[in-house]
Design a protein around this motif. Structure first.
Motif, mmCIF file in Angstrom:
data_model
loop_
_atom_site.group_PDB
_atom_site.id
_atom_site.type_symbol
_atom_site.label_atom_id
_atom_site.label_comp_id
_atom_site.label_asym_id
_atom_site.label_seq_id
_atom_site.Cartn_x
_atom_site.Cartn_y
_atom_site.Cartn_z
ATOM 1 N N LYS A 11 0.838 -1.211 0.000
ATOM 2 C CA LYS A 11 0.000 0.000 0.000
ATOM 3 C C LYS A 11 0.869 1.256 0.000
ATOM 4 N N VAL A 12 1.957 1.217 0.751
ATOM 5 C CA VAL A 12 2.860 2.371 0.775
ATOM 6 C C VAL A 12 3.542 2.535 -0.578
ATOM 7 N N LEU A 13 4.021 1.428 -1.133
ATOM 8 C CA LEU A 13 4.701 1.487 -2.437
ATOM 9 C C LEU A 13 3.752 1.987 -3.526
ATOM 10 N N GLU A 14 2.488 1.586 -3.438
ATOM 11 C CA GLU A 14 1.507 2.032 -4.444
ATOM 12 C C GLU A 14 1.187 3.519 -4.288
ATOM 13 N N GLY A 15 1.133 3.983 -3.041
ATOM 14 C CA GLY A 15 0.725 5.367 -2.805
ATOM 15 C C GLY A 15 1.857 6.365 -2.876
ATOM 16 N N ALA A 16 3.092 5.905 -2.669
ATOM 17 C CA ALA A 16 4.236 6.811 -2.705
ATOM 18 C C ALA A 16 4.645 7.089 -4.150
ATOM 19 N N SER A 17 5.449 8.130 -4.321
ATOM 20 C CA SER A 17 5.885 8.515 -5.661
ATOM 21 C C SER A 17 7.399 8.636 -5.693
ATOM 22 N N ASN A 18 8.006 8.228 -6.813
ATOM 23 C CA ASN A 18 9.449 8.359 -6.981
ATOM 24 C C ASN A 18 9.850 9.761 -7.430
ATOM 25 N N LYS A 19 8.873 10.608 -7.624
ATOM 26 C CA LYS A 19 9.159 11.983 -8.059
ATOM 27 C C LYS A 19 9.986 12.706 -7.005
ATOM 28 N N GLN A 20 11.037 13.407 -7.443
ATOM 29 C CA GLN A 20 11.885 14.179 -6.539
ATOM 30 C C GLN A 20 11.340 15.600 -6.404
ATOM 31 N N GLU A 21 11.289 16.067 -5.182
ATOM 32 C CA GLU A 21 10.855 17.441 -4.914
ATOM 33 C C GLU A 21 12.100 18.314 -4.816
ATOM 34 N N ASN A 22 12.273 19.258 -5.751
ATOM 35 C CA ASN A 22 13.499 20.043 -5.819
ATOM 36 C C ASN A 22 13.313 21.496 -5.398
ATOM 37 N N ALA A 23 12.183 21.816 -4.836
ATOM 38 C CA ALA A 23 11.946 23.203 -4.434
ATOM 39 C C ALA A 23 12.971 23.620 -3.391
ATOM 40 N N LYS A 24 13.471 24.847 -3.514
ATOM 41 C CA LYS A 24 14.501 25.339 -2.606
ATOM 42 C C LYS A 24 13.893 25.629 -1.237
ATOM 43 N N ARG A 25 14.605 25.248 -0.185
ATOM 44 C CA ARG A 25 14.149 25.504 1.181
ATOM 45 C C ARG A 25 15.181 26.382 1.890
ATOM 46 N N ASP A 26 14.712 27.355 2.623
ATOM 47 C CA ASP A 26 15.607 28.244 3.352
ATOM 48 C C ASP A 26 15.717 27.868 4.820
ATOM 49 N N VAL A 27 15.351 26.652 5.162
ATOM 50 C CA VAL A 27 15.350 26.219 6.552
ATOM 51 C C VAL A 27 16.562 25.340 6.831
ATOM 52 N N SER A 28 17.175 25.550 7.983
ATOM 53 C CA SER A 28 18.324 24.736 8.384
ATOM 54 C C SER A 28 17.843 23.582 9.250
ATOM 55 N N ILE A 29 18.255 22.391 8.900
ATOM 56 C CA ILE A 29 17.833 21.223 9.680
ATOM 57 C C ILE A 29 19.013 20.560 10.376
ATOM 58 N N VAL A 30 20.158 21.223 10.388
ATOM 59 C CA VAL A 30 21.337 20.657 11.049
ATOM 60 C C VAL A 30 21.104 20.630 12.567
ATOM 61 N N ARG A 31 21.472 19.537 13.184
ATOM 62 C CA ARG A 31 21.242 19.385 14.628
ATOM 63 C C ARG A 31 22.359 18.536 15.234
ATOM 64 N N ASP A 32 22.790 18.926 16.405
ATOM 65 C CA ASP A 32 23.773 18.146 17.150
ATOM 66 C C ASP A 32 23.011 17.391 18.232
ATOM 67 N N TRP A 33 22.873 16.118 18.054
ATOM 68 C CA TRP A 33 22.037 15.326 18.958
ATOM 69 C C TRP A 33 22.723 15.145 20.310
ATOM 70 N N ARG A 34 21.979 15.482 21.365
ATOM 71 C CA ARG A 34 22.489 15.357 22.733
ATOM 72 C C ARG A 34 22.515 13.888 23.151
ATOM 73 N N VAL A 35 23.598 13.502 23.832
ATOM 74 C CA VAL A 35 23.750 12.126 24.293
ATOM 75 C C VAL A 35 23.174 11.988 25.696
ATOM 76 N N ASP A 36 22.329 10.965 25.910
ATOM 77 C CA ASP A 36 21.714 10.705 27.219
ATOM 78 C C ASP A 36 22.218 9.381 27.780
ATOM 79 N N ALA A 37 23.508 9.242 27.859
ATOM 80 C CA ALA A 37 24.095 7.958 28.259
ATOM 81 C C ALA A 37 23.603 7.510 29.624
ATOM 82 N N ILE A 38 23.355 6.207 29.723
ATOM 83 C CA ILE A 38 22.936 5.612 30.982
ATOM 84 C C ILE A 38 24.173 5.312 31.818
ATOM 85 N N THR A 39 24.134 5.715 33.079
ATOM 86 C CA THR A 39 25.256 5.409 33.970
ATOM 87 C C THR A 39 25.198 3.932 34.353
ATOM 88 N N GLN A 40 26.225 3.225 33.978
ATOM 89 C CA GLN A 40 26.277 1.796 34.258
ATOM 90 C C GLN A 40 26.919 1.556 35.624
#
Length: 562
Positions: free
Chosen positions: A309-338
């Motif tokens: 159903k997903v394969l049938e409904g999805a499209s291989n078309k590429q969306e090339n519209a320019k975006r001015d939003v930054s999605i870069v993120r430095d993921w915080r580590v939540d290490a468990i104390t062993q």
């Protein structure tokens, strides 16, 4: 809105079965007073426990009422629904245009596909050279697992937002709005909690279905409304390998795995700077088969059909519209104390639950842990209780039962459905005679001995096995008179018997009866004599009184004649 952990335990429903512990991939459950609580700092929000709990004690935080209230109290605020691309499998045959109409009827400004954010992420990957080992940041559950339990790989996490957060940034860059996510993922609730400036709340498809049902809306009957922007290749994300499928560039070192167990196995032995895997990309989804089987979906089977159903409904078309939003993120580590414990500490706590020798470590898993050693570590960490070990409880119960049986003055015996002795005490052996006592000294408990070899009158036990009813009888063993009570221990499988020597009691009773009969006989004789004497005296008195009456009667007659 309440910041209660997205998954919690309803204490009144918890039935102390340990199934959630067995099924939890990171053992984030703490047992206290027989109830299994989720430790928020340890939980990765995979939601598996909510699906496997037989009593439904593991609950998902209800954010639906909060969203309803917000819409009602803020009618002029634009609230946009970001809908996960797995809607294609959740609502097969329903167009997004109809979903857009549904959300408008529920009070939203409009709906958009989260797949738009996925396209932004895919485009970033296509345009940036990846070095070393890179792990997708699309699945919040996988991220939580790596940050807490595989910190050595945390630097390998792709340094961009998840598709949902990327979509939120893209929407907010263009208009003043609030965003509510709808999808199959419980982990998205943590994204909402940790990014309130981007995401108002995260609801599940189950929430949406309940809301639609409460409003008595039939989705299929809705008209279609215009959707200005549609998701294209980003719609592949909810199936295993779908993210990689959305990339323009091709690379042989791209791997996709779904399910926590598969993720754990796939990451074993890998380091962030493994030269053999330089330039590799790992697409990891916590749910088996992908997001289409998330805990917030209404169906967790039919993976192949939902993938189609997903394969049938999805499209291989590429969306090339320019975006001015930054999605870069430095993921915080939540290490468990062993916590680290010495071997002596581990052995001591294992002894406390009867694990003295290696062969005592049966690793049955009933406590929820794979091995007895893991259980011991959980005890040391304060996450478990000794009564979770069923083998220990069984042995403790047997010891108490045996102690009770062997200290009882009456004879006690238990036999199986083949009339083989399971257990007995020395008092029973003594009642059965010297031969039985001799056997008992060799085979304490007479375990495995046929009852008919010891007790000729064994039919009472056979009848109890068949009927399951208690019975009493008096039997003779040589010169002894014994009262026998037979009762079912386990219906149709195990029968118990209690034997009491009443020989002396019976003799005393017979003597008492004899004496009582003797006294009664004498008393009857005496009463008869008294009755005879009373009768004789009564007759003499009657004659005397009649004589007096007659005499006085004559006097009265003489006086009247005068």
């Amino acid at each position: 809105m309440s910041k209660l952990n997205p998954i919690y335990t309803e204490i009144t429903e918890c039935n102390d079965c340990n199934k959630c512990i067995r099924e939890c991939p990171v053992k984030s459950i703490k047992v206290k007073s027989g109830h299994a609580f989720i430790e928020p700092d340890l939980c990765i929000l995979c939601g598996h426990c909510t699906r496997v709990c037989p009593r439904g004690a593991k609950k998902v935080r209800n954010d639906l009422d909060y969203v309803k209230s917000y819409l009602k109290e803020n009618p002029n605020q634009r609230v946009i629904a970001s809908v996960a691309p797995s809607y294609l499998s959740e609502y097969p045959g329903v167009t997004f245009e109809k979903l857009n109409t549904l959300f408008k009827k529920l009070g939203f400004y409009r709906a958009e596909e989260t797949a738009i954010g996925a396209q932004i992420v895919s485009r970033y990957i296509d345009n940036n050279l990846l070095e070393g080992v890179t792990i997708s940041s699309a699945c919040p559950v996988t991220l939580s697992y790596i940050k807490k339990y595989r910190t050595e790989l945390s630097k390998s996490i792709l340094n961009v937002d998840s598709p949902l957060l990327a979509h939120c940034k893209e929407l907010k860059s263009k208009e003043d709005c609030k965003i509510v996510f709808f999808g199959p993922c419980i982990g998205k609730k943590s994204e909402a909690d940790n990014n309130p400036e981007l995401l108002l709340s995260a609801l599940t498809f189950k929430d949406l279905n309940k809301w639609t049902e409460d409003e008595e809306i039939i989705l299929e009957d809705l008209e279609e409304s215009f959707v200005p922007k549609r998701g294209t290749n980003g719609s592949f994300y909810p199936i295993e390998g779908g993210m990689i499928k959305s990339f323009k560039s091709k690379n042989d070192l791209r791997f996709s795995y779904s399910g926590i167990d598969s993720i754990v196995n796939s990451l074993d032995g890998i380091s962030s700077h493994d030269k053999n895997l330089s330039g590799s990309f790992f697409e990891l989804l916590a749910c088996d088969g992908g997001c289409i089987n998330g805990p917030g979906a209404s169906c967790h089977s039919q993976t192949a059909l939902k993938t189609i159903k997903v394969l049938e409904g999805a499209s291989n078309k590429q969306e090339n519209a320019k975006r001015d939003v930054s999605i870069v993120r430095d993921w915080r580590v939540d290490a468990i104390t062993q916590l680290n414990f010495s071997e002596e500490e581990i052995r001591n706590v294992m002894r406390s639950v009867g694990k003295v020798k290696i062969e005592d470590e049966i690793n049955c898993g009933a406590c929820g842990y794979s091995t007895c050693r893991e259980f011991a570590l959980a005890l040391l960490e304060g996450k478990a209780e000794t009564n979770m070990c069923l083998n220990y409880l069984r042995k403790l119960s047997e010891q108490k039962a045996n102690a009770l049986i062997h200290t009882m003055p009456s004879g006690v015996i238990m036999v199986d459905n083949n009339l083989k002795i399971i257990e007995s005490n020395s008092a029973f052996a003594s009642l059965m005679g010297e031969d039985c006592s001799t056997i008992y000294k060799i085979n304490e408990g007479l375990n495995g001995v046929s009852l008919d070899k010891i007790l000729p009158q064994f039919r009472q036990f056979s009848q109890c096995l068949k009927s399951g009813a208690n019975s009493e009888s008096i039997i003779r063993v040589k010169d002894k008179i014994i009262k026998c009570i037979v009762y079912p221990v386990v219906d149709y499988l195990v029968v118990g018997g209690i034997f009491r020597d009443i020989t002396e009691t019976r003799s005393q009773r017979e003597k008492i009866i004899s004496k009582a009969q003797e006294v009664l006989t004498k008393n009857v004789s005496t009463v008869q004599q008294i009755a005879f004497l009373l009768g004789e005296n009564a007759a003499d008195s009657e004659v005397m009184l009649n004589s007096i009456i007659e005499s006085f009667g004559k006097v009265d007659d003489d006086e009247s004649s005068l």
